[in-house]
Write an enzyme that holds these catalytic residues in place. Structure first.
Site, PDB file in Angstrom:
ATOM      1  N   ASP A   1       6.948  58.447  23.616  1.00  0.00           N
ATOM      2  CA  ASP A   1       6.562  58.294  25.007  1.00  0.00           C
ATOM      3  C   ASP A   1       6.449  56.791  25.297  1.00  0.00           C
ATOM      4  O   ASP A   1       6.528  55.948  24.393  1.00  0.00           O
ATOM      5  CB  ASP A   1       5.262  59.048  25.319  1.00  0.00           C
ATOM      6  CG  ASP A   1       5.167  59.380  26.816  1.00  0.00           C
ATOM      7  OD1 ASP A   1       5.943  58.799  27.612  1.00  0.00           O
ATOM      8  OD2 ASP A   1       4.319  60.208  27.194  1.00  0.00           O
TER       9      ASP A   1
HETATM   10  C1  BGC Z   1       5.045  60.043  30.528  1.00  0.00           C
HETATM   11  C2  BGC Z   1       6.253  60.843  30.107  1.00  0.00           C
HETATM   12  C3  BGC Z   1       7.479  60.364  30.838  1.00  0.00           C
HETATM   13  C4  BGC Z   1       7.643  58.886  30.574  1.00  0.00           C
HETATM   14  C5  BGC Z   1       8.873  58.295  31.227  1.00  0.00           C
HETATM   15  C6  BGC Z   1       5.291  58.557  30.461  1.00  0.00           C
HETATM   16  O1  BGC Z   1       4.268  57.849  31.053  1.00  0.00           O
HETATM   17  O2  BGC Z   1       3.956  60.401  29.712  1.00  0.00           O
HETATM   18  O3  BGC Z   1       6.041  62.214  30.364  1.00  0.00           O
HETATM   19  O4  BGC Z   1       8.608  61.081  30.424  1.00  0.00           O
HETATM   20  O5  BGC Z   1       6.507  58.202  31.064  1.00  0.00           O
HETATM   21  O6  BGC Z   1       8.766  58.228  32.581  1.00  0.00           O
END
Ligand code: BGC
Length: 744
Positions: free
Chosen positions: A290
């Site tokens: 993540d």
């Molecule tokens: C979130 C993810 C997301 C990623 C990219 C993160 O802050 O937890 O779910 O896919 O950002 O946008």
């Protein structure tokens, strides 16, 4: 030199697409792909390999995309393998051109994005999608999302989000499928099938990502990113099953979670990323972190600095670093110092390149970035029609006293009140990808579209969503006085749920409940339309409202879909995927809890509260219809079953009302005694059926030992002989019961 390499590459890679074998048989089973990946890797320097493991974001805003210069530079240097938050055929084509034409090897970029509940045509938030309990429709929604997203140059979605969520304070419950592992797993499978289809080389399919691995849905006190501390038994029986299901379904990628588990941040967990994912489940796609979650191992107190975090992440099993630039900055040094091996890097790069081959990017890197497909396939009439139908299926009828709904076609006047009654902006919810809220249909528009001049609408905003301004109450009461019925649209801002949107108090924000109570005093029928991303505590609303519709955030076609239900063009069929607490202090409240040694009775020393009942306000699986259904007694093919038997379970459901309706028939089990204590109910099957008035249908389920099995204290998945109860019904609390015995 550069030209020579390109020619060589072209010869090596020319036949790289059309890989023949269906993707879900495994990503490394195709020898031809493996050979092509290997021959490409022989040409790559260590630096170029590391580049493939780097994912950077671009920035998009409403007036058009732009990217920070140094990311362009990184693409030019071959130090980025994938980009996210960049879309449109034109923009992805431009970035792809840099990668393909200006780097030594011309390896195409992979474009990822959070296409979570639709790309341009926005569907209900995932909690609402799940409330349809309609797996075909969910699959189709993912199919359409993929069709639109790929037409804008995207190859990869960061969806499905399959964190089982038992705490409505946590804002990301909106993105989830609620509290049940079985239902979440079914939705997860449907979404992976929808995004990936059977053939990743097809232009309208994309890589799916199961996220966030794992147990991110159970942060302490419901606060986002907070510590997770659960038992191995809970991990295996509640949080892992949806991920296992997506691996079985062939999900191409898995995203690590932000949280720690067993004291180890997920992006540094060899136990999760290698032992469980690779060794136990044979996952052979790639693992992406993540957003900056490798770097976050430093404040977690697990890594000394970014470089140390990179070492831990790579050795744990991470293949791609999202946005943290840790692999970008330190992997080469770590190899030189012998802290990580080049073989591990090769393995990660092989997994990533395999996906690029599977997508056909080496055949034609621009194949997804096609302005004409974009023009033709995005927000089509057909997609909007599907969205409207899907959205109305997501609506849950929570209360309908004296059949106040559906409203009559001929109703003369409606007071339409509330901060969400004529609000376009909030309708598409959080994580709404490239959705444009200015295209969304408000409730007011939806009612006007249907009723035209037939009905007089007295509109008043009444209050804001989240402040204490009551100056609009007078106007709202005056509007209500003039109308036959009050329709009140209240709830949350879209961004009061989603990421970093935990709430400690989950009552209606601001003065909305007060507004409701004032209107309720008028003694007119009052229909509450709820719009929000999580269960709220609604006891007082439930007490005084005539009817309540849970509409989540329904997306682009919100107003039309709600009007369909308000006026009975569609008979509501949604069911709650999560229990609604009466009080925030009951949280976590979920139906598949244990019994305890002192289950609640009138006796003082039992497990209960002094001030609030144990039960939820609305139970899991709950949702009313404009018709009524009758359930026969449950029939079993036998009251005994051996381990290798299939037990058949039959129930006949009859529509006893006077209009067509759909019912979600739900099957739960309870094992009375186990080597570890068993939940009081577990969902093990469901079927959504449609019945004409007076019509009956027999619904059949088949249970095998696997449906009765669970992970025991030794982490083994096994069924244990003994007594079982089985429950079939319209929600977890309203069921018919039968009993059987599982023999050795
Ligand atoms: C979130 C993810 C997301 C990623 C990219 C993160 O802050 O937890 O779910 O896919 O950002 O946008």
């Amino acid at each position: 030199m550069k030209r020579q390499i390109l020619v060589l590459l072209a010869a090596t890679l020319f036949t790289a697409c059309n890989l023949g074998e269906p993707a879900r048989e495994g990503w490394f089973t195709d020898e031809r792909t493996a050979e092509r990946v290997d021959s490409l890797m022989q040409l790559m320097t260590l630096e170029e390999k590391i580049g493939q493991m780097v994912l950077f974001t671009s920035d998009m805003d409403v007036t058009g995309p732009f990217m920070r210069d140094h990311y362009v530079e990184s693409i030019e240097n071959g130090m980025v393998g994938a980009i996210f938050n960049a879309y449109t055929a034109e923009y992805t084509r431009e970035l792809q051109r840099i990668a393909v034409e200006e780097t030594r090897l011309g390896i195409p970029l992979l474009f990822g994005y959070d296409v979570v509940h639709g790309h341009r045509t926005i569907f209900p938030i995932p909690l609402g999608e799940t409330a349809t309990w309609d797996m075909e429709a969910i699959e189709q929604s993912a199919r359409i999302a993929a069709e639109e997203a790929t037409a804008e140059g995207l190859h990869w979605t960061f969806s499905p989000m399959i964190d089982v969520t038992r705490d409505p304070r946590w804002g990301r419950i909106a993105e989830s499928s609620g509290e049940d592992p079985f239902l979440t797993a079914e939705v997860a499978r449907a979404k992976v099938r929808g995004y990936q289809g059977d053939d990743l080389t097809a232009l309208n399919t994309m890589l799916a990502t199961a996220k966030h691995f794992v147990a991110y849905g159970e942060p302490q006190a419901g606060r986002d990113y907070h510590t997770v501390d659960i038992s191995e038994i809970t991990l295996r029986n509640i949080f892992l099953p949806p991920f296992k299901a997506t691996v079985e379904e062939g999900a191409a990628t898995i995203m690590t979670a932000f949280n720690e588990l067993f004291g180890v941040p997920a992006s540094g967990s060899e136990y999760l990323l290698t032992q469980i994912l690779r060794d136990e489940w044979n996952f052979n796609g790639f693992v992406v972190t993540d957003y900056t979650s490798i770097n976050e191992m430093v404040p977690h107190g697990f890594a000394r600095d970014d470089k140390h975090a990179g070492e831990l992440a790579l050795n744990a099993g991470v293949d791609m670093d999202m946005q943290g630039a840790v692999f970008h900055d330190y992997l080469e040094e770590l190899v030189e110092e012998g802290k990580v091996s080049e073989a591990v890097i090769d393995q990660a790069v092989r997994r990533i390149l395999t996906m690029k081959f599977e997508l056909g990017l080496f055949d034609d890197p621009y194949r997804y970035s096609d302005p004409q497909r974009q023009e033709e396939l995005v927000m089509t009439e057909e997609n909007l029609e599907f969205a409207r139908d899907f959205s109305r299926k997501a609506i849950v009828l929570l209360k309908n006293e004296d059949d106040v709904l559906p409203l009559s076609d001929d109703i003369g006047s409606i007071a339409l009140i509330g901060p969400l009654a004529d609000n376009q902006r909030e309708m598409i919810g959080s994580w709404s990808a490239a959705g444009d809220y200015t295209q969304s249909v408000t409730l007011r528009q939806g009612i006007e579209n249907r009723q035209g001049n037939r009905t007089r609408i007295h509109y008043a905003r009444g209050a804001n969503i989240d402040d204490d301004d009551k100056t609009g109450f007078g106007e709202a009461i005056a509007a209500a006085r003039q109308a036959e019925v009050i329709v009140l649209a209240i709830g949350e801002y879209a961004l009061q749920s989603g990421e970093a949107a935990s709430r400690a108090d989950i009552s209606l924000p601001g003065v909305q409940e007060e507004l409701f109570l004032e209107l309720a005093k008028l003694n007119k029928p009052i229909v509450v339309v709820l719009m929000k991303g999580r269960p709220l505590t609604l006891e007082r609303v439930d007490e005084k409202a005539s009817a309540i519709l849970e509409t989540w955030f329904l997306g682009t076609t919100t107003g039309d879909a709600i009007a369909d239900v308000l006026f009975g063009d569609y008979n509501p069929s949604g069911k709650l995927p999560v229990s609604y607490p009466r009080h925030v202090g009951q949280i976590p409240i979920f139906y598949n809890h244990k019994n305890t040694g002192r289950p609640k009775t009138e006796f003082k020393f039992t497990s209960k509260y002094l001030d609030v009942p144990n039960s939820p306000l609305y139970p899991f699986g709950y949702g009313l219809s404009y018709t009524t259904f009758d359930y026969s007694e449950v029939q079993l093919s036998s009251d005994e079953m051996a381990m290798d038997d299939v037990l058949e379970v039959m129930v006949t459901v009859t529509n006893t009302g006077d209009r067509f309706g759909e019912e979600v028939v739900q099957l739960y089990i309870r094992q009375l005694v186990g080597s570890i204590t068993r939940p009081v109910r577990q969902l093990k099957g469901f079927e959504k059926i449609g019945l004409e008035p007076g019509e009956s249908k027999e619904v059949r389920f088949e249970l095998t030992w696997e449906d009765l099995a669970f992970y025991n204290a030794d982490n083994e998945f096994a069924a244990e002989p003994g007594d079982f109860h089985l429950f079939i019904g319209t929600n977890v609390e309203d069921t018919q019961k039968a009993a059987f015995v599982l023999r050795e």
